[in-house]
Design a protein around this motif. Structure first.
Motif, mmCIF file in Angstrom:
data_model
loop_
_atom_site.group_PDB
_atom_site.id
_atom_site.type_symbol
_atom_site.label_atom_id
_atom_site.label_comp_id
_atom_site.label_asym_id
_atom_site.label_seq_id
_atom_site.Cartn_x
_atom_site.Cartn_y
_atom_site.Cartn_z
ATOM 1 N N GLY A 45 0.743 -0.939 0.160
ATOM 2 C CA GLY A 45 0.362 0.082 0.153
ATOM 3 C C GLY A 45 0.652 1.056 -0.204
ATOM 4 O O GLY A 45 1.969 1.229 -0.389
ATOM 5 N N GLY A 46 0.735 2.379 0.188
ATOM 6 C CA GLY A 46 0.979 3.455 1.029
ATOM 7 C C GLY A 46 0.226 4.762 0.988
ATOM 8 O O GLY A 46 0.104 5.296 1.906
ATOM 9 N N PRO A 47 -0.389 5.096 -0.669
ATOM 10 C CA PRO A 47 -0.256 4.348 -1.259
ATOM 11 C C PRO A 47 1.308 4.774 -1.820
ATOM 12 O O PRO A 47 1.853 5.273 -2.203
ATOM 13 N N MET A 48 1.721 3.573 -3.112
ATOM 14 C CA MET A 48 3.271 3.599 -3.511
ATOM 15 C C MET A 48 4.143 3.940 -2.829
ATOM 16 O O MET A 48 4.879 4.525 -3.200
ATOM 17 N N ARG A 49 4.861 2.514 -2.012
ATOM 18 C CA ARG A 49 5.205 2.471 -1.293
ATOM 19 C C ARG A 49 6.561 1.372 -1.793
ATOM 20 O O ARG A 49 5.744 0.715 -2.137
ATOM 21 N N ALA A 50 7.574 1.134 -1.164
ATOM 22 C CA ALA A 50 8.154 0.384 -1.999
ATOM 23 C C ALA A 50 7.707 -0.777 -0.144
ATOM 24 O O ALA A 50 7.724 -1.215 0.359
ATOM 25 N N SER A 51 7.624 -2.647 -1.307
ATOM 26 C CA SER A 51 7.320 -2.859 -0.384
ATOM 27 C C SER A 51 8.401 -4.154 -0.091
ATOM 28 O O SER A 51 7.586 -4.847 1.656
ATOM 29 N N ASP A 69 6.932 -4.384 -5.902
ATOM 30 C CA ASP A 69 7.286 -3.481 -6.227
ATOM 31 C C ASP A 69 6.661 -2.457 -6.713
ATOM 32 O O ASP A 69 6.976 -2.461 -8.132
ATOM 33 N N LEU A 70 5.157 -1.708 -6.824
ATOM 34 C CA LEU A 70 4.843 -1.156 -7.586
ATOM 35 C C LEU A 70 6.904 0.154 -8.270
ATOM 36 O O LEU A 70 6.932 0.280 -8.380
ATOM 37 N N ARG A 71 5.631 -0.314 -9.779
ATOM 38 C CA ARG A 71 6.122 0.836 -10.633
ATOM 39 C C ARG A 71 6.614 2.405 -10.210
ATOM 40 O O ARG A 71 5.341 2.518 -9.824
ATOM 41 N N GLY A 72 7.632 2.436 -10.481
ATOM 42 C CA GLY A 72 8.304 3.465 -9.377
ATOM 43 C C GLY A 72 8.809 4.138 -8.227
ATOM 44 O O GLY A 72 8.792 4.881 -7.045
ATOM 45 N N CYS A 103 8.824 6.019 0.082
ATOM 46 C CA CYS A 103 6.881 6.470 -0.797
ATOM 47 C C CYS A 103 6.984 7.198 -1.714
ATOM 48 O O CYS A 103 8.255 8.057 -1.060
ATOM 49 N N ASN A 104 6.601 6.629 -2.716
ATOM 50 C CA ASN A 104 6.807 8.356 -3.989
ATOM 51 C C ASN A 104 5.474 9.281 -3.564
ATOM 52 O O ASN A 104 4.483 8.484 -4.807
ATOM 53 N N ASP A 105 5.743 9.770 -3.562
ATOM 54 C CA ASP A 105 4.378 10.951 -3.428
ATOM 55 C C ASP A 105 3.794 11.410 -4.772
ATOM 56 O O ASP A 105 2.600 11.082 -4.893
ATOM 57 N N GLU A 106 4.827 11.352 -5.680
ATOM 58 C CA GLU A 106 3.909 11.662 -7.370
ATOM 59 C C GLU A 106 3.301 10.805 -7.657
ATOM 60 O O GLU A 106 2.295 10.863 -7.992
ATOM 61 N N ASP A 160 -0.466 10.518 -5.423
ATOM 62 C CA ASP A 160 -1.299 11.774 -5.721
ATOM 63 C C ASP A 160 -1.943 11.150 -7.065
ATOM 64 O O ASP A 160 -3.272 11.310 -7.159
ATOM 65 N N ALA A 161 -0.726 10.823 -7.999
ATOM 66 C CA ALA A 161 -1.996 9.957 -9.398
ATOM 67 C C ALA A 161 -2.471 8.113 -9.063
ATOM 68 O O ALA A 161 -3.274 8.314 -10.002
ATOM 69 N N TYR A 162 -2.294 7.625 -7.493
ATOM 70 C CA TYR A 162 -2.675 6.736 -8.211
ATOM 71 C C TYR A 162 -4.020 6.291 -7.273
ATOM 72 O O TYR A 162 -4.757 5.729 -7.939
ATOM 73 N N ALA A 163 -5.435 7.413 -7.327
ATOM 74 C CA ALA A 163 -6.443 7.081 -6.754
ATOM 75 C C ALA A 163 -7.241 8.371 -7.456
ATOM 76 O O ALA A 163 -8.364 8.497 -6.749
ATOM 77 N N THR A 164 -6.515 8.470 -8.774
ATOM 78 C CA THR A 164 -7.838 10.039 -8.671
ATOM 79 C C THR A 164 -9.265 9.732 -9.391
ATOM 80 O O THR A 164 -9.462 8.198 -9.109
ATOM 81 N N ALA A 165 -10.247 10.006 -9.094
ATOM 82 C CA ALA A 165 -11.669 9.429 -9.501
ATOM 83 C C ALA A 165 -12.068 8.833 -10.506
ATOM 84 O O ALA A 165 -12.770 7.834 -9.997
ATOM 85 N N ASP A 166 -10.973 9.167 -11.664
ATOM 86 C CA ASP A 166 -11.653 8.145 -12.968
ATOM 87 C C ASP A 166 -10.657 7.026 -12.990
ATOM 88 O O ASP A 166 -10.352 6.171 -13.716
ATOM 89 N N ALA A 167 -10.141 6.843 -12.009
ATOM 90 C CA ALA A 167 -9.357 5.400 -11.199
ATOM 91 C C ALA A 167 -10.662 4.236 -11.579
ATOM 92 O O ALA A 167 -10.662 3.004 -11.437
#
Length: 282
Positions: free
Chosen positions: A30-36, A55-58, A196-199, A202-209
């Motif tokens: 999770g994290g979101p987008m935190r290294a495993s 490890d999720l991308r980035g 964590c990759n903060d950028e 921020d993009a992980y859970a936008t409304a259109d996801a």
């Protein structure tokens, strides 16, 4: 460190942990987008089942994608499917923690026949239209009112909710996310900043996801057994919100770990590993 290529060519890494028997348990952080790395050996679960920590991308040892929009949760479903194919698994036992609950649910909706079991650990359910709120966080925090550190930490939490928090306030509220607070847990909390990759977050859970209605319809036919494990002291989600997530999935089992926060494998490793292992055995 093994790697594989995502459909868009991004090189993704995963980590093999433990020498337990049987097929691997594929773990999404999770994290979101935190290294495993923060998942560790999941409280000794790796002694019972080998873990594949993606490890999720980035994040972690995975490459940064050419297209930052590909951090979006629904677009990473293809990465999980590419990992399954790379591992040569007809079906997967899949575990997801926290924000990765959304990714796992979207994967199960898109590839239901590829999921043997799904373990959702203190997981979010935005993909199903269920999420926690600030009031849920407050309710969980108030469960700790008997702790000697509560007053100062709760004041810091109030600052976070008011968007006036200092770095010290953010550090103080970490205590609400754990059921215990020894040196090992403090080190775990401190590691988040570098992992964590903060950028990407921020993009992980936008409304259109998310398309909750479509995902609910898809998982309503899921044949996989699903464990929803909540922490008694966790506010994201509260156990009753975890129950709402579970109710939308057939073949579900809801378990609340006593005295646990958001990282239950740290709060009581033996309880956690034994409970998840028993579920996986069926």
């Amino acid at each position: 460190m093994p790697t594989f290529s995502a459909p868009d060519g991004t090189e993704l890494a995963y980590h093999l942990v433990g020498e337990g028997a049987g097929e691997p348990l594929v773990c999404l952080p999770g994290g979101p987008m935190r290294a495993s790395a923060y998942l560790g050996d999941l409280g000794g679960l790796a002694e019972l089942r080998p873990l594949v920590r993606l490890d999720l991308r980035g994040t972690g040892d995975s490459a940064v994608p050419a297209d930052p929009a590909s951090y979006r949760c629904d677009r990473q479903v293809a990465d999980v499917e590419a990992l399954r194919e790379h591992l040569g698994l007809e079906q997967m036992d899949l575990l997801a923690h926290s924000a990765a609950g959304d990714l796992a649910l979207l994967y199960a909706a898109a590839h239901p026949r590829r999921v043997r079991t799904l373990t959702l650990v203190t997981a979010r359910g935005r993909a199903l239209g269920v999420d926690f709120t600030q009031e849920h966080r407050r309710a969980a925090a108030l469960l700790r009112s008997g702790e000697p550190w509560f007053d100062a930490a709760f004041a810091s939490y109030e600052a976070v909710w008011a968007d006036t928090a200092t770095d010290e306030d953010w550090d103080a509220v970490d205590r609400f996310f754990y059921g215990r607070w020894d040196a090992a847990v403090q080190a775990h909390a401190a590691s988040a900043m570098d992992q964590c990759n903060d950028e990407a977050g921020d993009a992980y859970a936008t409304a259109d996801a998310f398309d909750p209605a479509a995902t609910r319809a898809a998982v309503a036919g899921l044949d996989a057994r699903v464990l929803v494990l909540a922490g008694e002291l966790d506010g994201g989600p509260l156990p009753r919100v975890a129950a709402e997530i579970a109710a939308l999935i057939p073949h579900n089992e809801l378990i609340v770990q006593p005295g646990a926060g958001h990282f239950p494998w740290l709060d009581d490793p033996s309880w956690f590993s034994a409970t998840v292992a028993a579920f996986l055995k069926g």
